[in-house]
Design a protein around this motif. Sequence first.
Motif, PDB file in Angstrom:
ATOM      1  N   LEU A 503       0.816  -1.215   0.000  1.00  0.00           N
ATOM      2  CA  LEU A 503       0.000   0.000   0.000  1.00  0.00           C
ATOM      3  C   LEU A 503       0.849   1.265   0.000  1.00  0.00           C
ATOM      4  N   LYS A 504       2.012   1.182   0.607  1.00  0.00           N
ATOM      5  CA  LYS A 504       2.927   2.326   0.560  1.00  0.00           C
ATOM      6  C   LYS A 504       3.414   2.546  -0.868  1.00  0.00           C
ATOM      7  N   ARG A 505       3.748   1.455  -1.563  1.00  0.00           N
ATOM      8  CA  ARG A 505       4.210   1.582  -2.945  1.00  0.00           C
ATOM      9  C   ARG A 505       3.117   2.163  -3.840  1.00  0.00           C
ATOM     10  N   GLN A 506       1.871   1.823  -3.517  1.00  0.00           N
ATOM     11  CA  GLN A 506       0.745   2.307  -4.309  1.00  0.00           C
ATOM     12  C   GLN A 506       0.309   3.711  -3.900  1.00  0.00           C
ATOM     13  N   GLY A 507       0.941   4.235  -2.860  1.00  0.00           N
ATOM     14  CA  GLY A 507       0.619   5.589  -2.420  1.00  0.00           C
ATOM     15  C   GLY A 507      -0.681   5.689  -1.643  1.00  0.00           C
ATOM     16  N   ILE A 508      -1.169   4.566  -1.148  1.00  0.00           N
ATOM     17  CA  ILE A 508      -2.441   4.564  -0.420  1.00  0.00           C
ATOM     18  C   ILE A 508      -2.240   4.950   1.045  1.00  0.00           C
ATOM     19  N   ILE A 509      -1.111   4.527   1.648  1.00  0.00           N
ATOM     20  CA  ILE A 509      -0.795   4.938   3.011  1.00  0.00           C
ATOM     21  C   ILE A 509       0.645   5.441   3.055  1.00  0.00           C
ATOM     22  N   THR A 510       0.953   6.114   4.154  1.00  0.00           N
ATOM     23  CA  THR A 510       2.321   6.564   4.406  1.00  0.00           C
ATOM     24  C   THR A 510       2.884   5.790   5.583  1.00  0.00           C
ATOM     25  N   GLU A 511       4.163   5.944   5.816  1.00  0.00           N
ATOM     26  CA  GLU A 511       4.795   5.303   6.968  1.00  0.00           C
ATOM     27  C   GLU A 511       4.156   5.799   8.261  1.00  0.00           C
ATOM     28  N   GLU A 512       3.821   7.074   8.300  1.00  0.00           N
ATOM     29  CA  GLU A 512       3.198   7.644   9.492  1.00  0.00           C
ATOM     30  C   GLU A 512       1.826   7.012   9.744  1.00  0.00           C
ATOM     31  N   LYS A 513       1.064   6.824   8.679  1.00  0.00           N
ATOM     32  CA  LYS A 513      -0.251   6.197   8.810  1.00  0.00           C
ATOM     33  C   LYS A 513      -0.103   4.762   9.326  1.00  0.00           C
ATOM     34  N   TRP A 514       0.881   4.075   8.819  1.00  0.00           N
ATOM     35  CA  TRP A 514       1.161   2.702   9.257  1.00  0.00           C
ATOM     36  C   TRP A 514       1.435   2.668  10.759  1.00  0.00           C
ATOM     37  N   LYS A 515       2.234   3.602  11.238  1.00  0.00           N
ATOM     38  CA  LYS A 515       2.551   3.662  12.656  1.00  0.00           C
ATOM     39  C   LYS A 515       1.307   4.000  13.487  1.00  0.00           C
ATOM     40  N   GLN A 516       0.484   4.905  12.992  1.00  0.00           N
ATOM     41  CA  GLN A 516      -0.734   5.279  13.717  1.00  0.00           C
ATOM     42  C   GLN A 516      -1.675   4.088  13.876  1.00  0.00           C
ATOM     43  N   LEU A 517      -1.832   3.330  12.816  1.00  0.00           N
ATOM     44  CA  LEU A 517      -2.707   2.155  12.878  1.00  0.00           C
ATOM     45  C   LEU A 517      -2.204   1.159  13.920  1.00  0.00           C
ATOM     46  N   ASN A 518      -0.908   0.912  13.931  1.00  0.00           N
ATOM     47  CA  ASN A 518      -0.340  -0.022  14.900  1.00  0.00           C
ATOM     48  C   ASN A 518      -0.508   0.482  16.330  1.00  0.00           C
ATOM     49  N   ASP A 519      -0.229   1.768  16.551  1.00  0.00           N
ATOM     50  CA  ASP A 519      -0.320   2.330  17.901  1.00  0.00           C
ATOM     51  C   ASP A 519      -1.756   2.261  18.423  1.00  0.00           C
ATOM     52  N   ALA A 520      -2.721   2.526  17.555  1.00  0.00           N
ATOM     53  CA  ALA A 520      -4.125   2.508  17.978  1.00  0.00           C
ATOM     54  C   ALA A 520      -4.547   1.107  18.420  1.00  0.00           C
ATOM     55  N   VAL A 521      -4.113   0.101  17.696  1.00  0.00           N
ATOM     56  CA  VAL A 521      -4.467  -1.276  18.061  1.00  0.00           C
ATOM     57  C   VAL A 521      -3.780  -1.676  19.367  1.00  0.00           C
ATOM     58  N   THR A 522      -2.526  -1.331  19.498  1.00  0.00           N
ATOM     59  CA  THR A 522      -1.797  -1.647  20.733  1.00  0.00           C
ATOM     60  C   THR A 522      -2.484  -1.013  21.946  1.00  0.00           C
ATOM     61  N   GLN A 523      -2.888   0.237  21.810  1.00  0.00           N
ATOM     62  CA  GLN A 523      -3.553   0.938  22.905  1.00  0.00           C
ATOM     63  C   GLN A 523      -4.882   0.268  23.256  1.00  0.00           C
ATOM     64  N   LYS A 524      -5.603  -0.149  22.237  1.00  0.00           N
ATOM     65  CA  LYS A 524      -6.891  -0.815  22.463  1.00  0.00           C
ATOM     66  C   LYS A 524      -6.702  -2.113  23.253  1.00  0.00           C
ATOM     67  N   LEU A 525      -5.693  -2.864  22.898  1.00  0.00           N
ATOM     68  CA  LEU A 525      -5.413  -4.119  23.597  1.00  0.00           C
ATOM     69  C   LEU A 525      -5.000  -3.859  25.044  1.00  0.00           C
ATOM     70  N   GLN A 526      -4.139  -2.895  25.244  1.00  0.00           N
ATOM     71  CA  GLN A 526      -3.658  -2.587  26.593  1.00  0.00           C
ATOM     72  C   GLN A 526      -4.802  -2.091  27.476  1.00  0.00           C
ATOM     73  N   SER A 527      -5.675  -1.261  26.918  1.00  0.00           N
ATOM     74  CA  SER A 527      -6.815  -0.755  27.691  1.00  0.00           C
ATOM     75  C   SER A 527      -7.743  -1.888  28.109  1.00  0.00           C
ATOM     76  N   ALA A 528      -7.979  -2.824  27.197  1.00  0.00           N
ATOM     77  CA  ALA A 528      -8.832  -3.972  27.530  1.00  0.00           C
ATOM     78  C   ALA A 528      -8.211  -4.811  28.634  1.00  0.00           C
ATOM     79  N   TYR A 529      -6.900  -4.942  28.602  1.00  0.00           N
ATOM     80  CA  TYR A 529      -6.217  -5.716  29.639  1.00  0.00           C
ATOM     81  C   TYR A 529      -6.350  -5.032  30.997  1.00  0.00           C
ATOM     82  N   GLU A 530      -6.181  -3.729  31.045  1.00  0.00           N
ATOM     83  CA  GLU A 530      -6.316  -2.990  32.301  1.00  0.00           C
ATOM     84  C   GLU A 530      -7.740  -3.096  32.837  1.00  0.00           C
TER      85      GLU A 530
END
Length: 957
Positions: A503-530
């Motif tokens: 998707l980066k090669r196709q110009g659909i997402i950027t590296e920053e977008k990729w990082k945001q998606l990962n961080d959001a999922v990680t936060q969701k998992l951690q919140s559920a655990y707490e």
Amino acid sequence: MSAEDAHKRWIWANYYGPNLGYIQEQYEKFANDPESVEPAFRELFARYGQPSSPEAAGSSQPQTYAEVKAPTAALDSRILKKVVDAVKLINNIRTYGHLKADIDPLGLSPKTDTYLFNPETYKLSKADLEAMPASLLWENTPSDVRTGWDVVQRLRQIYTRTIAYEFSHVHDDKERDWLNLYAESSEWPASLTAEERVALLNRLIEVEQFEQFLHRTFAGQKRFSIEGNDVLVPMLDEIVRLLGNGGAEYILMGMAHRGRLNVLAHVLDKPYDAIFSEFHHSPNKEFGLSEGSMGIGWTGDVKYHLGANRSVKHGEAIETRVVLANNPSHLEYVNPIVEGFTRAAQEDRKHAGFPKQDINKAATVIMHGDAAFPGEGVVAETLNFNKLNGYQNGGTIHIIVNNRLGFTTNSEDSRSTHYASDLAKGFEIPIVHVNADDPEACITAVRMACAYRNTFKKDFLIDLIGYRRHGHNEMDDPEATQPLVYSKVKKHPTVDVLYSDQLKRQGIITEEKWKQLNDAVTQKLQSAYEQMKEAQDRESRGKKSKGKASIQPLKITTSVSANTLKEINTNMLKYPDSFKVYPKLQRILQRRATALEPGEKVDWALGEALAFATILADGTPIRISGQDSERGTFAHRHLMLHDYETGKKYSPLHRLPQAKASFAIHNSPLSEESVLGYEYGYNVFAPETLVIWEAQFGDFANAAQVIFDQFISAGRAKWHQNSSLVMLLPHGYEGQGPEHSSARLERFLQLSAEDNWMVANLTTASQYFHLLRRQASIGGTEHARPLVMMSPKSLIRNPRSASDASEFSEGAFRPVLEEPLLGSKPEKVERIVLCSGKVALDLEAEIESDQEKSWDWLHIIRVEQLYPFPEEEIREVLKRYKQTREIVWVQEEPKNMGAWSYMEPRLRSVAPDGANVFYVGRPERSSTATGFSDVHSMEQQLILTSALKHNSFVTNS
């Protein structure tokens, strides 16, 4: 001879031997249906007519084209042959292209010889193919494909990419043409908007991050990770969307434990914190350890065996219920159960006759293991339901979650076939192989599967080829057994990384977008655990054990008025005027007309028919199946009649005026485990239905032992999964040998605990009538329990098993019966014999044959209900006989079989003070019964003599 005729003869003269045979075969197809042959052949036959043999051509046949002197005939025979060869080449690309396809993420497969779809194999050059118009070789040719060479290149591209097709085993031409057309004309890759591609990536991140979070947070705990086949989750998402939008009200899923937690979390929407709780602590921690495993009737199961369900809305009008079935570690045994779920969901049982099936109402999705699919026989048995009237459900979508390993066993050691999916070819199921590292190809495969099912109402299989990132479980080190595989796995990027790079090669997402998606999922998992930890801290303070749940005693009226019974019996003997009953059978059935009159008796078959009819009159639907259930193994039931002249079927219960619900009766395939599993699944999903499975002989029921052990006996304790399924297992020692004597009663009694089911061995038709009606009335209630019944064989026609009409209109089921010939002088009774089933009537016959002898010293109790043990009822009988010195258990089975091991400690607990407990029956044996009829008769007589001999007790132990 005209130039045109000569030219035609010359054309066909260039074909001889096998080539001529092939051409003639194609012409026969053309003559029947021009659309059934390739375009090149259609043009050839339309222009030159029927091929002629050299013999028919005669000596005047020209040997060279030049001799014809027909300048208007422009088609050279060599060109024709090249066209035929080009058609063969194209067919082989379609048929064998999968052998060269890019469907192995790790590149582990050996190179396959693909000479069949190389032009050189057919002596075709690029120039030859370029000289042919594309339309001659390929119908519906895309506009940018102009020549034969273009056709070959395009089809090689289509059939050898990250999705590959196997359709040649599908014999129906229309289906095969549809499949090829779909493969060749569908958009590639799948038509997804930029937003849909980002959503797909986000789902893959959720799948991967979920596994990594569990790995970090609950180190060392088993979870049977999905990693390596992560794309299964978005594939299931797409299936739910497509089937739901297509009108499916239910989507029923089955799978083994690998990847189950991820599917539960993301497809079934099970909250993360609920799953984390199952890792962190027992989900039933309010019970103490001893309570959790003893006495509460709920033992639970490991988290990766549990099922779930959820509702999914598709717009305003459509709501779909998605169900994932509970499943033990027996992998594929859930398959027939889910198929039964689906049939139950599709059928309307509110009206008389067969249920009305709507195959669009529900759909099945089953996920298989690559080692288990060819390895476990229940898979083939379940695939066989595909076209069977009593079991088909409009098509199942199968997905082999293929990680190319079975525990530590490589594919070459676990199957004899090229692909894990090859078993499906025998059932003409279309197969698509797809690379699990190409998410968009996987979505394409799913869309094809759903479209095919929607069009043809048949099964479809996707072979999802990935890998296993960890060992069999997360504590297992796979490098000891698969070092080469795991040297590649370690270096192989996860699919979310691969797809994000795309998707980066196709110009659909950027590296920053990729990082945001990962961080959001990680936060969701951690919140559920707490949240989970905080909730468990609150629950642990001051919570008391709930203890054993109490269920109110069951009080059911199963008797039916005499007038109602007579009216129903009369109606069951009415047939349509045009229906011709087999004359011999007509005479047998007509005897039932007076069975309810004074002085007459109701036999076993009529007692069953009356039970079914009155249950239908109460508004409870019935489904019964087995290998000979329509007629009955012992030619006694005859609830599906066959017109003597036309062969048409008719069931009296379908046109019964009193019936308020459906009656389905089906002869089953020659399978036990799959059919029993199917009926269990049907009953679990439709608990209000009286569902009956009948073994041909009870001896064969052990072929379904996994279903008994893992589902029927334990489903309630493990999963709160209730069932009122009835299992009729013909049982009785009649000299028919070791495979036609015993339903292995001992095994069912060994499995009996925690009020999990009823085990019965009856002696009269009225008892059977009342027990069936009782079972029908508890379906769908808290009292619902399966019924395991040792059903009769010779007892069906034994006059002693027949009952007076009053026992149906006034009686009720009784867990124990007393022998009517004995016990009239309680003060003289010294021995009380307890027994169950046929042997009780054998004892009665023996006593009746010697009425001159005094039997005052003896009494007999028939234990009709073995489990739950009728302790109170037996104690009540024993209390009347205060002089009892001997309690004797009599059985036909060997001592290490039958009910003795179960009954002995229970009889000792109820025996009066001073009374001894004895055994009479066959000695311990490794085989259930003798194969010699004279030995059987001798043994049977010894049992009866020993049980009835006064003052000289003899045991056979």
